[in-house]
Design a protein around this motif. Structure first.
Motif, PDB file in Angstrom:
ATOM      1  N   ASP A 102      45.275   6.620 -29.480  1.00  0.00           N
ATOM      2  CA  ASP A 102      46.043   7.058 -28.591  1.00  0.00           C
ATOM      3  C   ASP A 102      46.739   5.816 -27.688  1.00  0.00           C
ATOM      4  O   ASP A 102      48.203   6.145 -27.169  1.00  0.00           O
ATOM      5  CB  ASP A 102      45.534   8.177 -27.437  1.00  0.00           C
ATOM      6  CG  ASP A 102      44.900   9.464 -28.092  1.00  0.00           C
ATOM      7  OD1 ASP A 102      45.983   9.646 -29.014  1.00  0.00           O
ATOM      8  OD2 ASP A 102      44.223  10.312 -27.792  1.00  0.00           O
ATOM      9  N   VAL A 103      46.119   5.069 -27.416  1.00  0.00           N
ATOM     10  CA  VAL A 103      46.640   3.827 -26.719  1.00  0.00           C
ATOM     11  C   VAL A 103      47.556   2.916 -27.475  1.00  0.00           C
ATOM     12  O   VAL A 103      48.447   2.679 -27.038  1.00  0.00           O
ATOM     13  CB  VAL A 103      45.214   2.830 -26.141  1.00  0.00           C
ATOM     14  CG1 VAL A 103      46.079   1.733 -25.587  1.00  0.00           C
ATOM     15  CG2 VAL A 103      44.650   3.881 -24.940  1.00  0.00           C
ATOM     16  N   ARG A 132      40.753   7.885 -29.312  1.00  0.00           N
ATOM     17  CA  ARG A 132      41.256   7.427 -27.793  1.00  0.00           C
ATOM     18  C   ARG A 132      41.970   6.186 -27.930  1.00  0.00           C
ATOM     19  O   ARG A 132      42.962   5.952 -27.279  1.00  0.00           O
ATOM     20  CB  ARG A 132      40.098   7.602 -26.686  1.00  0.00           C
ATOM     21  CG  ARG A 132      39.608   8.846 -26.095  1.00  0.00           C
ATOM     22  CD  ARG A 132      38.784   8.569 -24.915  1.00  0.00           C
ATOM     23  NE  ARG A 132      37.372   8.029 -25.253  1.00  0.00           N
ATOM     24  CZ  ARG A 132      36.233   8.773 -25.572  1.00  0.00           C
ATOM     25  NH1 ARG A 132      36.458   9.874 -25.697  1.00  0.00           N
ATOM     26  NH2 ARG A 132      35.125   8.105 -26.020  1.00  0.00           N
ATOM     27  N   PRO A 134      50.816   6.142 -28.000  1.00  0.00           N
ATOM     28  CA  PRO A 134      50.658   7.432 -27.223  1.00  0.00           C
ATOM     29  C   PRO A 134      51.574   8.630 -27.475  1.00  0.00           C
ATOM     30  O   PRO A 134      52.721   8.412 -28.041  1.00  0.00           O
ATOM     31  CB  PRO A 134      50.712   6.802 -25.836  1.00  0.00           C
ATOM     32  CG  PRO A 134      51.981   5.641 -25.977  1.00  0.00           C
ATOM     33  CD  PRO A 134      51.527   5.189 -27.437  1.00  0.00           C
ATOM     34  N   VAL A 185      42.543  -2.821 -28.736  1.00  0.00           N
ATOM     35  CA  VAL A 185      43.133  -2.447 -27.339  1.00  0.00           C
ATOM     36  C   VAL A 185      42.671  -3.349 -26.397  1.00  0.00           C
ATOM     37  O   VAL A 185      43.464  -3.936 -25.427  1.00  0.00           O
ATOM     38  CB  VAL A 185      42.338  -1.240 -27.165  1.00  0.00           C
ATOM     39  CG1 VAL A 185      42.914  -0.717 -25.503  1.00  0.00           C
ATOM     40  CG2 VAL A 185      43.222  -0.090 -27.757  1.00  0.00           C
ATOM     41  N   HIS A 237      40.131   2.959 -20.720  1.00  0.00           N
ATOM     42  CA  HIS A 237      40.355   2.019 -22.194  1.00  0.00           C
ATOM     43  C   HIS A 237      39.999   0.627 -21.844  1.00  0.00           C
ATOM     44  O   HIS A 237      39.799  -0.302 -22.714  1.00  0.00           O
ATOM     45  CB  HIS A 237      41.456   2.465 -22.549  1.00  0.00           C
ATOM     46  CG  HIS A 237      41.865   3.619 -23.228  1.00  0.00           C
ATOM     47  ND1 HIS A 237      41.109   4.110 -24.545  1.00  0.00           N
ATOM     48  CD2 HIS A 237      42.405   4.963 -22.829  1.00  0.00           C
ATOM     49  CE1 HIS A 237      41.419   5.420 -24.579  1.00  0.00           C
ATOM     50  NE2 HIS A 237      42.203   5.779 -23.531  1.00  0.00           N
ATOM     51  N   GLN A 238      40.313   0.032 -20.462  1.00  0.00           N
ATOM     52  CA  GLN A 238      40.141  -1.248 -20.301  1.00  0.00           C
ATOM     53  C   GLN A 238      38.464  -1.663 -20.165  1.00  0.00           C
ATOM     54  O   GLN A 238      38.450  -2.882 -20.198  1.00  0.00           O
ATOM     55  CB  GLN A 238      40.754  -1.736 -19.303  1.00  0.00           C
ATOM     56  CG  GLN A 238      40.613  -1.184 -17.643  1.00  0.00           C
ATOM     57  CD  GLN A 238      41.109  -0.063 -17.664  1.00  0.00           C
ATOM     58  OE1 GLN A 238      42.107   0.378 -18.301  1.00  0.00           O
ATOM     59  NE2 GLN A 238      41.300   0.149 -16.253  1.00  0.00           N
ATOM     60  N   GLU A 262      44.862  -6.126 -23.860  1.00  0.00           N
ATOM     61  CA  GLU A 262      44.824  -6.020 -22.459  1.00  0.00           C
ATOM     62  C   GLU A 262      44.606  -7.319 -21.935  1.00  0.00           C
ATOM     63  O   GLU A 262      44.722  -7.550 -20.674  1.00  0.00           O
ATOM     64  CB  GLU A 262      44.080  -4.730 -22.095  1.00  0.00           C
ATOM     65  CG  GLU A 262      44.697  -3.672 -22.618  1.00  0.00           C
ATOM     66  CD  GLU A 262      43.999  -2.393 -22.090  1.00  0.00           C
ATOM     67  OE1 GLU A 262      44.598  -1.135 -22.395  1.00  0.00           O
ATOM     68  OE2 GLU A 262      42.835  -2.556 -21.657  1.00  0.00           O
ATOM     69  N   ALA A 322      48.732  -3.368 -30.997  1.00  0.00           N
ATOM     70  CA  ALA A 322      48.543  -3.459 -29.736  1.00  0.00           C
ATOM     71  C   ALA A 322      49.098  -4.478 -28.951  1.00  0.00           C
ATOM     72  O   ALA A 322      49.863  -4.582 -28.062  1.00  0.00           O
ATOM     73  CB  ALA A 322      46.933  -3.585 -29.543  1.00  0.00           C
TER      74      ALA A 322
END
Length: 384
Positions: A54-55, A51, A58, A302, A378-379, A306, A19
């Protein structure tokens, strides 16, 4: 380019490294083991974990897609008594409608290998001795056992339940025994339907693996478990009389039976100090009862990527976003494990009646609160 040092190359550490790399960090991964293969049998990857994967990677060839392809989709499940009577059934079609995915079961080492392939290079055989946390005016510095220094704008402590970094900076956050022991194994058995069974102070879970194999896990009170080199004969005797296919699975075991005392973590006072951030088990190690340990680490990865910048003050946003939900899941997991191992006939009868009487919609709503939903960005925290 800002530098990050990730300490630990387990599932959470690799996810964090991937990430951060995707967000432009120059990432170094340090691992104390000579070869960081992930020990374990199977792992159930729930929709929130998929999910997050996936981040991390992707697209149709990304990490999430590869995990789905490498595993077997749960076609049914729920909770049974040791005699096989269903207390609650999982409507997998409804789960997919609500969550956009089902539960995928695969071998834990296979999931680790997918992450290892996508992650930055891992430097193995390196043990971290200490970390200077740094501050807004100077970088953190990781000191290893060879006397080398690794300066960084971010240090990610992803070194597990017995994190060296956490033990030094957060001495109040210590492993907390549950009084339970877990067994994990893989068997040459083609499972039609998975799920979990509760009875006489023990629980057994089953999940389908690719190649007509079955993943079985069992939990019993630690006080019952004798010290022996081969635990399988004892486990077969302990679970004799349980419903099919549990005896058949235990008769078809391939490879070792993994045995571990189950522990979780007394929560640390914070998740960050200076430029150090805790991730995964180092922050919120939990019992395996809800199957959320890896999922919560992926969500950490994730969120950290971010939120984090080269300003250490940014780590407060990561903690605010992830800590409430992850620690709520850890508390819920510990309670679930305690309830599943009740032994008193009166308490067991009351528990079973409550589980059987719980409306499906209420159970689904509770699961969705833990997992989030596909339209949850996702955030945002997907586990509160």
């Amino acid at each position: 380019m800002a530098r990050a040092v990730v300490v630990g190359a387990g599932l959470g550490g690799l996810a964090g490294a991937i990430a951060l790399s995707r967000h432009g960090w120059d990432v170094t991964v340090l691992e104390r083991r000579a070869e960081p293969d992930e020990a374990g049998a199977g792992i159930a990857v729930w929709p929130n974990a998929l999910r997050a994967l996936d981040v991390l990677g992707p697209g149709p060839t990304g990490i999430g897609a590869q995990a789905r392809a490498a595993g077997t989709v749960e076609v049914g499940g729920g909770i049974r008594t040791m005699s096989g009577r269903w207390l609650a059934r999982t409507d997998t079609a409804d789960l997919r409608r609500r969550q956009g995915d089902r539960v995928v079961v695969l071998r834990r080492p296979d999931l680790h290998a997918l992450l290892r392939t996508a992650a930055p290079e891992v430097t193995t055989g390196v043990e971290v001795r200490r970390v200077d946390p740094g501050d807004a005016t100077r970088p953190a510095v990781v000191h290893d056992d060879a006397g080398r220094e690794h300066p960084a704008e971010l240090v990610v402590a992803a070194d597990g339940l017995r994190s060296t970094i956490r033990a030094a900076a957060w001495p109040e956050a210590v492993p907390r025994p549950t009084g339970q022991t877990g067994f994990r194994l893989i068997a040459a058995h083609d499972l039609a339907e998975g799920g979990e069974s509760w009875g006489n102070g023990a629980l057994v879970g089953l999940g389908p693996l690719p190649g007509a194999r079955t993943y079985l896990y069992a939990v019993v009170p630690t006080a019952e478990v004798p010290a022996r080199d081969d635990p399988l004969p004892w486990l077969r005797a302990r679970l004799a009389g349980w419903h099919d296919p549990i005896p058949s699975v235990l008769d078809a075991v391939e490879g070792p039976v993994l045995v571990h005392a189950l522990e979780d973590l007394r929560p640390p006072r914070s998740w960050h100090q200076g430029r150090i951030a805790l991730l995964g088990d180092a922050a919120h190690a939990m019992t395996p009862n809800l199957g959320q340990g890896a999922a919560q680490a992926f969500l950490d990865a994730v969120a950290l990527a971010e939120e984090a910048t080269d300003d250490p003050a940014s780590l407060a946003a990561y903690e605010a976003r992830r800590r409430p939900g992850a620690e709520a899941v850890a508390r819920r997991s510990r309670r679930a494990g305690e309830v599943a191992l009740w032994r008193s006939p009166l308490a067991v009868a009351a528990r079973n009646a409550l589980v059987a009487a719980l409306p499906a919609g209420v159970a689904a709503a509770g699961l969705d609160r833990m997992l989030g939903t596909p339209d949850t960005p996702h955030q945002k925290d997907m586990s509160s």
